[in-house]
Design a protein around this motif. Sequence first.
Motif, PDB file in Angstrom:
ATOM      1  N   MET A 187       3.467  35.976  22.032  1.00  0.00           N
ATOM      2  CA  MET A 187       3.540  34.591  21.186  1.00  0.00           C
ATOM      3  C   MET A 187       4.328  34.002  21.487  1.00  0.00           C
ATOM      4  SD  MET A 187       7.022  35.451  18.649  1.00  0.00           S
ATOM      5  CE  MET A 187       7.804  35.289  20.100  1.00  0.00           C
ATOM      6  N   ALA A 188       5.196  33.745  22.245  1.00  0.00           N
ATOM      7  CA  ALA A 188       5.629  32.220  23.219  1.00  0.00           C
ATOM      8  C   ALA A 188       4.737  31.032  23.334  1.00  0.00           C
ATOM      9  CB  ALA A 188       6.411  33.041  23.272  1.00  0.00           C
ATOM     10  N   GLN A 189       3.982  31.792  23.562  1.00  0.00           N
ATOM     11  CA  GLN A 189       2.525  30.329  23.762  1.00  0.00           C
ATOM     12  C   GLN A 189       2.138  30.339  22.790  1.00  0.00           C
ATOM     13  OE1 GLN A 189      -0.303  31.801  26.470  1.00  0.00           O
ATOM     14  NE2 GLN A 189      -1.184  29.307  27.523  1.00  0.00           N
ATOM     15  N   LEU A 190       1.784  30.869  22.126  1.00  0.00           N
ATOM     16  CA  LEU A 190       1.073  30.032  20.304  1.00  0.00           C
ATOM     17  C   LEU A 190       1.895  29.537  20.142  1.00  0.00           C
ATOM     18  CD1 LEU A 190      -0.891  33.782  20.440  1.00  0.00           C
ATOM     19  CD2 LEU A 190      -1.541  31.176  21.511  1.00  0.00           C
ATOM     20  N   ARG A 191       3.702  29.595  20.015  1.00  0.00           N
ATOM     21  CA  ARG A 191       4.719  28.877  19.388  1.00  0.00           C
ATOM     22  C   ARG A 191       4.834  28.085  19.769  1.00  0.00           C
ATOM     23  NH1 ARG A 191       8.847  33.249  16.842  1.00  0.00           N
ATOM     24  NH2 ARG A 191       9.866  31.200  16.055  1.00  0.00           N
ATOM     25  N   PHE A 192       4.664  27.148  20.758  1.00  0.00           N
ATOM     26  CA  PHE A 192       4.579  26.261  21.563  1.00  0.00           C
ATOM     27  C   PHE A 192       4.188  24.598  20.623  1.00  0.00           C
ATOM     28  CE2 PHE A 192       6.493  27.957  25.330  1.00  0.00           C
ATOM     29  CZ  PHE A 192       7.376  28.021  25.499  1.00  0.00           C
ATOM     30  N   LYS A 193       4.671  23.713  20.539  1.00  0.00           N
ATOM     31  CA  LYS A 193       4.121  22.518  20.008  1.00  0.00           C
ATOM     32  C   LYS A 193       3.277  21.546  21.094  1.00  0.00           C
ATOM     33  CE  LYS A 193       8.112  22.679  16.665  1.00  0.00           C
ATOM     34  NZ  LYS A 193       8.160  24.154  16.107  1.00  0.00           N
ATOM     35  N   LYS A 194       2.787  20.816  20.222  1.00  0.00           N
ATOM     36  CA  LYS A 194       2.031  19.825  20.696  1.00  0.00           C
ATOM     37  C   LYS A 194       3.471  19.071  22.068  1.00  0.00           C
ATOM     38  CE  LYS A 194      -0.726  15.911  20.512  1.00  0.00           C
ATOM     39  NZ  LYS A 194      -1.743  14.922  19.697  1.00  0.00           N
ATOM     40  N   ASN A 246      -1.152  47.058  37.985  1.00  0.00           N
ATOM     41  CA  ASN A 246      -1.353  45.827  37.787  1.00  0.00           C
ATOM     42  C   ASN A 246      -2.189  46.186  36.190  1.00  0.00           C
ATOM     43  OD1 ASN A 246      -2.309  43.314  36.123  1.00  0.00           O
ATOM     44  ND2 ASN A 246      -1.935  42.406  38.399  1.00  0.00           N
ATOM     45  N   LEU A 247      -1.025  45.733  34.847  1.00  0.00           N
ATOM     46  CA  LEU A 247      -1.581  46.456  33.602  1.00  0.00           C
ATOM     47  C   LEU A 247      -0.997  45.563  33.123  1.00  0.00           C
ATOM     48  CD1 LEU A 247       1.613  47.982  32.086  1.00  0.00           C
ATOM     49  CD2 LEU A 247       1.038  49.383  33.825  1.00  0.00           C
ATOM     50  N   VAL A 248      -1.524  45.449  31.172  1.00  0.00           N
ATOM     51  CA  VAL A 248      -1.029  44.092  30.399  1.00  0.00           C
ATOM     52  C   VAL A 248      -0.971  45.550  29.916  1.00  0.00           C
ATOM     53  CG1 VAL A 248      -1.563  43.093  28.333  1.00  0.00           C
ATOM     54  CG2 VAL A 248      -3.122  42.449  30.658  1.00  0.00           C
ATOM     55  N   ASP A 249       1.067  45.201  28.769  1.00  0.00           N
ATOM     56  CA  ASP A 249       1.609  45.367  28.354  1.00  0.00           C
ATOM     57  C   ASP A 249       1.524  44.919  26.729  1.00  0.00           C
ATOM     58  OD1 ASP A 249       3.584  46.784  26.699  1.00  0.00           O
ATOM     59  OD2 ASP A 249       4.772  46.929  27.564  1.00  0.00           O
ATOM     60  N   TYR A 250       1.007  45.127  25.520  1.00  0.00           N
ATOM     61  CA  TYR A 250       0.985  44.444  24.737  1.00  0.00           C
ATOM     62  C   TYR A 250       1.801  45.374  23.108  1.00  0.00           C
ATOM     63  CZ  TYR A 250      -3.844  42.776  25.968  1.00  0.00           C
ATOM     64  OH  TYR A 250      -4.674  42.459  26.593  1.00  0.00           O
ATOM     65  N   ARG A 251       2.498  44.862  22.469  1.00  0.00           N
ATOM     66  CA  ARG A 251       3.614  45.344  22.203  1.00  0.00           C
ATOM     67  C   ARG A 251       3.791  44.316  20.503  1.00  0.00           C
ATOM     68  NH1 ARG A 251       7.884  47.988  24.821  1.00  0.00           N
ATOM     69  NH2 ARG A 251       6.731  48.980  26.503  1.00  0.00           N
ATOM     70  N   LEU A 252       4.298  44.786  19.211  1.00  0.00           N
ATOM     71  CA  LEU A 252       4.283  44.417  18.420  1.00  0.00           C
ATOM     72  C   LEU A 252       5.686  44.282  17.769  1.00  0.00           C
ATOM     73  CD1 LEU A 252       2.762  43.355  15.743  1.00  0.00           C
ATOM     74  CD2 LEU A 252       2.409  45.688  14.604  1.00  0.00           C
ATOM     75  N   GLN A 253       6.574  43.460  17.950  1.00  0.00           N
ATOM     76  CA  GLN A 253       7.868  43.733  17.435  1.00  0.00           C
ATOM     77  C   GLN A 253       7.943  42.975  16.342  1.00  0.00           C
ATOM     78  OE1 GLN A 253       9.738  40.944  20.663  1.00  0.00           O
ATOM     79  NE2 GLN A 253      10.215  42.783  21.468  1.00  0.00           N
ATOM     80  N   LEU A 256      10.052  38.733  10.300  1.00  0.00           N
ATOM     81  CA  LEU A 256       8.991  38.052  10.961  1.00  0.00           C
ATOM     82  C   LEU A 256       8.239  39.318  11.884  1.00  0.00           C
ATOM     83  CD1 LEU A 256      11.024  35.278  13.058  1.00  0.00           C
ATOM     84  CD2 LEU A 256       9.081  35.122  10.995  1.00  0.00           C
ATOM     85  N   THR A 257       6.707  38.869  12.462  1.00  0.00           N
ATOM     86  CA  THR A 257       5.727  39.761  13.075  1.00  0.00           C
ATOM     87  C   THR A 257       5.469  39.468  14.177  1.00  0.00           C
ATOM     88  OG1 THR A 257       5.147  41.437  11.337  1.00  0.00           O
ATOM     89  CG2 THR A 257       4.237  41.617  13.308  1.00  0.00           C
ATOM     90  N   MET A 258       5.976  39.680  15.370  1.00  0.00           N
ATOM     91  CA  MET A 258       5.305  38.909  16.544  1.00  0.00           C
ATOM     92  C   MET A 258       4.905  39.935  17.178  1.00  0.00           C
ATOM     93  SD  MET A 258       9.234  37.883  17.426  1.00  0.00           S
ATOM     94  CE  MET A 258      10.376  39.616  16.623  1.00  0.00           C
ATOM     95  N   TYR A 259       3.763  39.144  17.784  1.00  0.00           N
ATOM     96  CA  TYR A 259       2.996  40.311  19.177  1.00  0.00           C
ATOM     97  C   TYR A 259       3.054  39.239  20.629  1.00  0.00           C
ATOM     98  CZ  TYR A 259       0.378  41.030  14.506  1.00  0.00           C
ATOM     99  OH  TYR A 259      -0.058  41.982  13.252  1.00  0.00           O
ATOM    100  N   ARG A 260       3.603  40.264  21.300  1.00  0.00           N
ATOM    101  CA  ARG A 260       4.044  39.730  22.824  1.00  0.00           C
ATOM    102  C   ARG A 260       2.651  40.764  23.433  1.00  0.00           C
ATOM    103  NH1 ARG A 260       9.212  38.544  23.164  1.00  0.00           N
ATOM    104  NH2 ARG A 260       7.903  36.644  24.385  1.00  0.00           N
ATOM    105  N   VAL A 261       2.885  39.675  24.754  1.00  0.00           N
ATOM    106  CA  VAL A 261       1.997  40.127  25.399  1.00  0.00           C
ATOM    107  C   VAL A 261       2.989  40.162  26.948  1.00  0.00           C
ATOM    108  CG1 VAL A 261      -0.280  39.602  26.731  1.00  0.00           C
ATOM    109  CG2 VAL A 261      -0.359  39.448  24.432  1.00  0.00           C
ATOM    110  N   TRP A 262       3.226  41.318  27.637  1.00  0.00           N
ATOM    111  CA  TRP A 262       3.877  41.101  28.977  1.00  0.00           C
ATOM    112  C   TRP A 262       3.155  41.790  29.446  1.00  0.00           C
ATOM    113  CZ3 TRP A 262       7.960  43.890  25.612  1.00  0.00           C
ATOM    114  CH2 TRP A 262       8.075  42.744  24.629  1.00  0.00           C
TER     115      TRP A 262
END
Length: 314
Positions: free
Chosen positions: A234-241, A280-287, A294-300
């Motif tokens: 989510m943090a990556q997708l929210r960065f502005k131009k 080596n795994l991806v942790d998908y979290r819904l915060q 706010l609903t935040m989709y996290r990818v760690w």
Amino acid sequence: MPVDYEINAHKYWNDFYKIHENGFFKDRHWLFTEFPELAPSQNQNHLKGLLSEDKRSEIPTCRSSEDGPDLTTEEQHECSSSSLRDKTRVSSVEKNVTQELSHLRICADEFPGSSATYRILEVGCGAGNTVFPILQTNNDPGLFVYCCDFSSTAVGLVQSHSEYDPSRCLAFVHDLCDEDQSYPVPRDSLDIIILIFVLSAIVPDKMQKAINRLSKLLRPGGMMLLRDYGRYDMAQLRFKKGQCLSENFYVRGDGTRVYFFTQDELDTLFTAAGLEKVQNLVDYRLQVNRGKQLTMYRVWIQCKYRKPLLSNAG
């Protein structure tokens, strides 16, 4: 300019900790669930157990089990060989191990925590949100924890904390990317190295050399533990131009930077440094932030990589 963010990186992180002090990040008590290697029960006979496993793996007709935490598959093979040649090879392994442990004893008076039986280093310790939960939870008398940060302000917060105990912990300022700056421990001396949301903060071109240097500090069988930002978090997708410095590498409003990894990228970094994959795994979290609705989709991404017990040449 990207160059400015690199040259003044220490200033941006010092300003961050001057503003937030120890109130920005919460203590990471989840550590012991995700990384049980940090818990007290994991410390007992850690190296001894690994060496026993390695002795079995050195017998040509057998393979030992690899039963690291969170592995999805396990292979177990029974060994029955007892030939003289096999015993000779095991004896050779014991000799190599004895020489290595003797080397550590020779260096015993040369570095802090040298008398410890289990050593942990956290790189990018911030205000101590990982270090202090470890010290509070793990009461193993043989434990010593090292922690460092790029920010002198952050290290000052750790050292001034009421629970900072120099007999169990050493906090120091260190630049992960500075190849001329040494760590206060010898090679092959650490059991665990922790990287929690820190590798992503440095320039991608400097990551490999940083991991290579850290890998050399691990003793055979030691583990590197990582948790960091995954691609399309989510943090990556929210960065502005205008905030993108290079591919998947961004600058925040306060001047600090962040990279978003894939599993393959991290696997390449660790294996190129001579480490073996355990996890080596991806942790998908819904915060959900109820206050701001706010609903935040996290990818760690979470990784565990181990230093081989012996080189192939051994």
